[in-house]
Design a protein around this motif. Structure first.
Motif, PDB file in Angstrom:
ATOM      1  N   ARG A 168      84.832  -2.751   7.027  1.00 23.60           N
ATOM      2  CA  ARG A 168      85.296  -1.423   6.623  1.00 23.60           C
ATOM      3  C   ARG A 168      86.573  -1.039   7.367  1.00 23.60           C
ATOM      4  NH1 ARG A 168      81.313   2.067   4.662  1.00 23.60           N
ATOM      5  NH2 ARG A 168      83.008   3.581   4.392  1.00 23.60           N
ATOM      6  N   ASP A 178      86.868   5.409   3.347  1.00 21.86           N
ATOM      7  CA  ASP A 178      86.276   4.911   2.107  1.00 21.86           C
ATOM      8  C   ASP A 178      87.360   4.597   1.085  1.00 21.86           C
ATOM      9  OD1 ASP A 178      83.617   5.201   2.984  1.00 21.86           O
ATOM     10  OD2 ASP A 178      83.650   7.335   2.497  1.00 21.86           O
ATOM     11  N   SER A 221      93.753   4.619   1.525  1.00 27.13           N
ATOM     12  CA  SER A 221      92.406   4.649   0.942  1.00 27.13           C
ATOM     13  C   SER A 221      92.435   4.551  -0.575  1.00 27.13           C
ATOM     14  CB  SER A 221      91.677   5.930   1.356  1.00 27.13           C
ATOM     15  OG  SER A 221      92.377   7.080   0.910  1.00 27.13           O
TER      16      SER A 221
END
Length: 249
Positions: free
Chosen positions: A104, A127, A198
């Motif tokens: 991540r 995210d 992102s």
């Protein structure tokens, strides 16, 4: 089916505290795999703690430290990549070979006071964001990205077939963008900008611009890295598979 789904899940108890492994010039990305040779005592201790707990190590990029007041804690980029150990081999002399897969993106909120010899931080996860309005155009974006990439990779047996398979396959724009961004020898500043983004579609567009500006010289990459194969980078290794070369700490 996502080839990474069985290895890239963060633990349910993940609380945002990470161990930092800073390296100069290294920008790790989710979905990419990075071999590391670990021998410095503080990072061996970090590795042992990771193996005994969550198998996570967060790769950070060292910035220019020429004028740093505290050389023990040189500045690092605030955007980092959480990695998961998928292979480990202990060698003689308390040296270790590990293989990390990027899990991540994250942004350092603050570094933590610690009595341990390695640095740690509290991070916020980043995210991936997919703009719903761009869904219909995403396959076209994927094809444009792979076409640009195909123009610069060194010719090798099967490379065009690999690109064709990726165009027709189920791997999405996000993972493909991350793997290409990790693989190609862009400047760390360019890679960090991609890591910070992102918005997956915007990230892919930025990567296409970087490729198409024509400044990449793959001949400058080591011979072991010249033959770029996305399919190889995209396959999670078995527990016994351990390909060199290794980056050293």
């Amino acid at each position: 089916m996502d080839p990474f789904s069985d290895v890239t899940q963060l633990p349910d108890e993940f609380d945002g505290q990470v161990r930092l492994f800073p390296l100069p010039g290294m920008v790790m990305f989710p979905h990419a795999m990075q071999p590391l040779h670990v021998f410095e005592p503080r990072y061996v201790e970090m590795l042992r703690e990771s193996l005994a707990t969550d198998q996570l190590i967060t790769m950070a990029t060292l910035l220019d430290s020429a004028s740093v007041a505290d050389p023990a804690s040189p500045p690092i980029a605030r955007t980092v990549c959480i990695g998961k150990i998928v292979s480990h081999a202990e060698l003689a002399g308390d040296r270790h070979n590990i293989l990390l897969v990027g899990v991540r993106r994250a942004k350092i909120r603050r570094e933590l006071e610690t009595s341990r010899p390695f640095r740690s931080a509290q991070v916020d996860l980043i995210d991936d964001f997919y703009l719903p309005a761009a869904t219909d155009q995403r396959n076209k974006l994927k094809r444009r990205l792979l076409t640009s990439f195909g123009k610069i990779i060194p010719p090798k047996a099967g490379s065009q077939q690999s690109l064709h398979d990726l165009m027709a396959g189920q791997m999405g724009v996000g993972p493909i963008t991350d793997i290409i961004a990790y693989t190609l020898p862009f400047e760390p500043e360019d890679k960090l900008k991609l890591l910070e983004m992102s918005d997956v579609d915007a990230r892919a567009e930025q990567l296409i611009k970087l490729i198409d500006r024509g400044e990449i010289e793959l001949q400058s990459v080591s011979s072991s890295e010249k033959e770029v194969d996305l399919q190889e980078h995209a396959q999670p290794p078995s527990r016994n598979q351990f390909p060199p070369p290794f980056s050293v700490n």
